[in-house]
Design a protein around this motif. Structure first.
Motif, short mmCIF file in Angstrom:
data_model
loop_
_atom_site.label_atom_id
_atom_site.label_comp_id
_atom_site.label_asym_id
_atom_site.label_seq_id
_atom_site.Cartn_x
_atom_site.Cartn_y
_atom_site.Cartn_z
N MET A 1 54.63 42.00 31.22
CA MET A 1 53.33 41.69 31.81
C MET A 1 52.33 42.77 31.39
O MET A 1 52.57 43.96 31.58
CB MET A 1 53.45 41.64 33.34
N SER A 2 51.20 42.36 30.87
CA SER A 2 50.22 43.30 30.36
C SER A 2 49.41 43.90 31.50
O SER A 2 49.08 43.24 32.47
CB SER A 2 49.28 42.61 29.38
N THR A 3 49.09 45.19 31.38
CA THR A 3 48.22 45.86 32.35
C THR A 3 46.93 46.32 31.70
O THR A 3 46.19 47.10 32.28
CB THR A 3 48.95 47.08 32.97
N THR A 4 46.66 45.88 30.47
CA THR A 4 45.42 46.25 29.82
C THR A 4 44.25 45.51 30.47
O THR A 4 44.42 44.44 31.04
CB THR A 4 45.48 45.91 28.32
N ARG A 5 43.07 46.09 30.34
CA ARG A 5 41.90 45.51 31.01
C ARG A 5 41.31 44.42 30.12
O ARG A 5 40.34 44.63 29.42
CB ARG A 5 40.87 46.62 31.31
N ASP A 6 41.93 43.22 30.17
CA ASP A 6 41.50 42.12 29.34
C ASP A 6 40.40 41.29 29.99
O ASP A 6 39.68 40.57 29.31
CB ASP A 6 42.69 41.21 29.01
N TYR A 7 40.27 41.34 31.31
CA TYR A 7 39.30 40.55 32.05
C TYR A 7 38.39 41.48 32.85
O TYR A 7 38.81 42.56 33.28
CB TYR A 7 39.99 39.57 32.99
N PRO A 8 37.14 41.07 33.09
CA PRO A 8 36.22 41.92 33.86
C PRO A 8 36.72 42.22 35.27
O PRO A 8 36.31 43.22 35.87
CB PRO A 8 34.93 41.08 33.90
N THR A 9 37.59 41.38 35.81
CA THR A 9 38.10 41.60 37.16
C THR A 9 39.29 42.55 37.21
O THR A 9 39.71 42.94 38.31
CB THR A 9 38.52 40.26 37.78
N ASP A 10 39.85 42.93 36.06
CA ASP A 10 41.02 43.81 36.05
C ASP A 10 40.67 45.18 36.61
O ASP A 10 39.54 45.67 36.47
CB ASP A 10 41.55 43.97 34.63
N LEU A 11 41.65 45.80 37.23
CA LEU A 11 41.47 47.12 37.81
C LEU A 11 41.26 48.16 36.70
O LEU A 11 41.99 48.17 35.70
CB LEU A 11 42.68 47.51 38.64
N THR A 12 40.28 49.05 36.91
CA THR A 12 40.12 50.18 36.01
C THR A 12 41.14 51.25 36.36
O THR A 12 41.83 51.17 37.39
CB THR A 12 38.71 50.75 36.12
N GLU A 13 41.24 52.27 35.53
CA GLU A 13 42.19 53.35 35.81
C GLU A 13 41.84 54.06 37.12
O GLU A 13 42.72 54.41 37.91
CB GLU A 13 42.19 54.35 34.65
#
Length: 266
Positions: A1-13
């Motif tokens: 499962m990817s944790t990269t920020r691919d979508y604007p809603t993804d959590l930042t670091e």
């Protein structure tokens, strides 16, 4: 499962760092003992994507993982009270950041009737708003941050919603609540008697604020709860009530405030 920020809603670091500090120490597993834990960050990204876009659970992009797993985690965390805990902790951090006490002493209460999209439980008709669906009752502080939420059928009286809100709120222990602003719809002798009984154990003053005349008016302090309802509608999941159970509707409101507070704090 990817944790990269691919979508604007993804959590930042920065946002992920804040949440990791608040999540329970034990590893979360859904599906029984022996099953390996999922990527929690990926699960949260999927939930936030659904909240913002309003898509169905089955329509979640595969980058987040299996939709059934994400849904199971969302339901599990709701049952465990994780969403309410996260919202309360982040709200206290935000109040400290702007120079306020962690626990507010004043707030506003109002309700919002919204249509439902499913044949779930607790659905009624609001005769005043001419809406068949549910009603969201919110208690917010003077910054507009949600303190408590209750979702009922749309035909539930606002005064009963207020009683449920305050009962749930004060059940959490000693609070600083002193002033509470409401509109004219909460004016009733029975409610005044109930608040009078509540004053014996809690310092609280219920103040009804009405418009001075016809036309649009910004009512002091009470406008903050109206703005909070507008924040909810920024997420498509809140354009209607898509949940079959009211407890899931309340969890989605918690998630909206969690997302908003993360954007501010991080």
């Amino acid at each position: 499962m990817s944790t990269t920020r691919d979508y604007p809603t993804d959590l930042t670091e920065a946002q992920w760092t804040l949440l990791v500090a608040l999540l329970p120490a034990r590893k979360w597993r859904v599906g029984g003992p022996g099953r390996p834990p999922c990527n929690v960050r990926g699960v949260l990204n999927g939930i936030l994507y659904l909240l913002k876009t309003g898509c169905q659970w089955r329509m979640l992009p595969r980058e987040f993982g299996k939709w059934s797993t994400i849904y199971a985690y969302c339901k599990c965390w709701r049952r465990e009270g994780v969403w309410a805990h996260l919202m309360e902790a982040l709200r206290q951090w935000e109040r400290r950041r702007v120079g306020r006490q962690p626990e507010p002493s004043a707030g506003s209460v109002d309700s919002q009737s919204i249509k439902t999209a499913t044949q779930g439980s607790a659905v009624g008709f609001d005769g005043g708003k001419k809406i068949k669906g549910r009603k969201r009752h919110l208690l917010v502080d003077t910054l507009g941050l949600i303190i408590a939420v209750v979702v009922t059928a749309a035909n539930t009286d606002d005064r009963l919603g207020l009683v449920t809100l305050l009962t749930r709120y004060f059940a959490g222990g000693v609070k600083r609540r002193r002033k509470l602003w409401v509109d004219g719809g909460y004016r009733a002798e029975g409610l005044a008697l109930w608040v009078g009984e509540l004053k014996r154990t809690h310092k609280i003053d219920l103040e009804v604020t009405d418009k001075a005349g016809p036309g649009f008016q910004v009512i002091p302090w009470r406008w903050t709860v109206e703005r909070t309802f507008a924040w909810l509608l920024n997420d498509r999941r809140h354009s209607r009530d898509y949940e079959r159970l009211t407890v899931n509707s309340e969890a989605m409101v918690h998630l909206n405030m969690i997302r908003l507070l993360l954007n501010r704090l991080a």
